[in-house]
Design a protein around this motif. Structure first.
Motif, PDB file in Angstrom:
ATOM      1  N   UNK A  65      57.574  77.496   0.376  1.00  0.00           N
ATOM      2  CA  UNK A  65      57.046  77.516   1.742  1.00  0.00           C
ATOM      3  C   UNK A  65      55.572  77.128   1.774  1.00  0.00           C
ATOM      4  N   UNK A  66      55.105  76.447   0.727  1.00  0.00           N
ATOM      5  CA  UNK A  66      53.684  76.132   0.589  1.00  0.00           C
ATOM      6  C   UNK A  66      53.111  75.396   1.790  1.00  0.00           C
ATOM      7  N   UNK A  67      53.879  74.500   2.364  1.00  0.00           N
ATOM      8  CA  UNK A  67      53.360  73.623   3.419  1.00  0.00           C
ATOM      9  C   UNK A  67      53.886  73.995   4.800  1.00  0.00           C
ATOM     10  N   UNK A  68      54.408  75.209   4.914  1.00  0.00           N
ATOM     11  CA  UNK A  68      55.032  75.623   6.169  1.00  0.00           C
ATOM     12  C   UNK A  68      54.143  76.650   6.877  1.00  0.00           C
ATOM     13  N   UNK A  69      53.702  76.318   8.057  1.00  0.00           N
ATOM     14  CA  UNK A  69      52.891  77.240   8.848  1.00  0.00           C
ATOM     15  C   UNK A  69      53.750  78.378   9.386  1.00  0.00           C
ATOM     16  N   UNK A  70      53.116  79.493   9.685  1.00  0.00           N
ATOM     17  CA  UNK A  70      53.836  80.557  10.376  1.00  0.00           C
ATOM     18  C   UNK A  70      54.380  80.021  11.690  1.00  0.00           C
ATOM     19  N   UNK A  71      55.584  80.455  12.015  1.00  0.00           N
ATOM     20  CA  UNK A  71      56.149  80.026  13.277  1.00  0.00           C
ATOM     21  C   UNK A  71      57.652  79.949  13.230  1.00  0.00           C
ATOM     22  N   UNK A  72      58.225  79.375  14.277  1.00  0.00           N
ATOM     23  CA  UNK A  72      59.673  79.318  14.432  1.00  0.00           C
ATOM     24  C   UNK A  72      60.200  77.916  14.136  1.00  0.00           C
ATOM     25  N   UNK A  73      61.350  77.874  13.469  1.00  0.00           N
ATOM     26  CA  UNK A  73      61.977  76.646  13.017  1.00  0.00           C
ATOM     27  C   UNK A  73      63.495  76.809  13.121  1.00  0.00           C
ATOM     28  N   UNK A  74      64.201  75.737  12.790  1.00  0.00           N
ATOM     29  CA  UNK A  74      65.635  75.811  12.562  1.00  0.00           C
ATOM     30  C   UNK A  74      65.868  75.751  11.062  1.00  0.00           C
ATOM     31  N   UNK A  75      66.610  76.708  10.531  1.00  0.00           N
ATOM     32  CA  UNK A  75      66.941  76.758   9.122  1.00  0.00           C
ATOM     33  C   UNK A  75      68.311  76.141   8.875  1.00  0.00           C
ATOM     34  N   UNK A  76      68.415  75.341   7.827  1.00  0.00           N
ATOM     35  CA  UNK A  76      69.706  74.840   7.337  1.00  0.00           C
ATOM     36  C   UNK A  76      69.698  75.031   5.821  1.00  0.00           C
ATOM     37  N   UNK A  77      70.569  75.894   5.313  1.00  0.00           N
ATOM     38  CA  UNK A  77      70.599  76.200   3.875  1.00  0.00           C
ATOM     39  C   UNK A  77      71.997  76.676   3.505  1.00  0.00           C
ATOM     40  N   UNK A  78      72.953  75.771   3.512  1.00  0.00           N
ATOM     41  CA  UNK A  78      74.354  76.159   3.364  1.00  0.00           C
ATOM     42  C   UNK A  78      74.738  76.320   1.892  1.00  0.00           C
ATOM     43  N   UNK A  79      75.352  77.456   1.542  1.00  0.00           N
ATOM     44  CA  UNK A  79      75.866  77.614   0.177  1.00  0.00           C
ATOM     45  C   UNK A  79      77.096  76.759  -0.058  1.00  0.00           C
TER      46      UNK A  79
END
Length: 219
Positions: free
Chosen positions: A177-191
């Motif tokens: 998450x080094x380059x990710x600012x605090x805030x809201x996003x859409x997550x996609x991380x399917x197993x």
């Protein structure tokens, strides 16, 4: 307009750090392009906990679901990234409270200024179990962290994993998450649909949530 994407997965390759005693990533070529062979085909060996991954309940519960049995909904949808950089060995509620209003169902916590993607960190930050409980009380379905475990590396009781089990939350570990600012996003991380596995690698990404188009008063 294009939607911005953040790749929050570390590189998976030989030498990628793994939990001590876990199976590292290895690759060999089963076939290579040459006269009489038109393709490259590799063979890989790895722990499903290498790189960004989703723990399945089977990892911490002998009767828990495998990766292939998991519902996908927790791994796809609105999420919030909260920074708790350098706050100590355990992420407590006081580290998250500043960004905890109206939480979406998925919360990712950044603890590193720069994630150590090329080395094992025995001092990794983890969640306090009480923090997991409080997030569950607020309706959170999935938690994620930019370290290799939601429990301290030396823990044998795994209190945060057990809190996840009791509250039926899902978990992502080893995010970047080094380059990710605090805030809201859409997550996609399917197993992956690994029907007997205790975890699954994921290619985790965040997508920018577009601002709604301005309304027009024109007829």
């Amino acid at each position: 307009m294009s939607t911005r994407i953040w790749d929050i997965s570390p590189p998976v390759q030989e030498g990628a750090p793994v939990f001590p005693g876990d199976t590292p990533y290895r690759q060999r070529w089963a076939a290579q392009i040459a006269p009489g062979c038109p393709v490259n085909v590799s063979e890989i060996t790895l722990s499903p906990h290498v790189g960004a991954h989703a723990d399945a309940p089977l990892h911490y519960d002998p009767t828990g679901q495998t990766s292939g049995q998991l519902a996908l909904e927790p791994y796809l949808g609105p999420c919030r990234v909260i920074h708790a950089i350098g706050k100590g060995p355990l992420v407590t509620w006081e580290h998250l409270a500043h960004a905890a209003r109206d939480l979406p169902a998925r919360v990712l916590v950044r603890t590193y200024e720069r994630a150590p993607v090329e080395r094992w960190d025995p001092q990794l930050a983890a969640f306090a179990a009480a923090t997991i409980e409080q997030l569950a009380d607020l309706g959170v379905l999935l938690v994620g962290i930019d370290t290799a475990s939601i429990d301290p590396a030396e823990s044998k009781e795994l209190p945060s994993h057990q809190a996840i089990r009791r509250r039926r939350l899902r978990v992502l570990e080893n995010l970047v998450l080094d380059d990710v600012a605090e805030g809201d996003y859409e997550l996609i991380a399917l197993p992956l649909k690994l029907m007997t596995a205790d975890a699954s690698p994921v290619r985790a990404i965040l997508r920018e949530i577009p601002n709604p188009a301005p309304s027009s008063d024109l007829p």
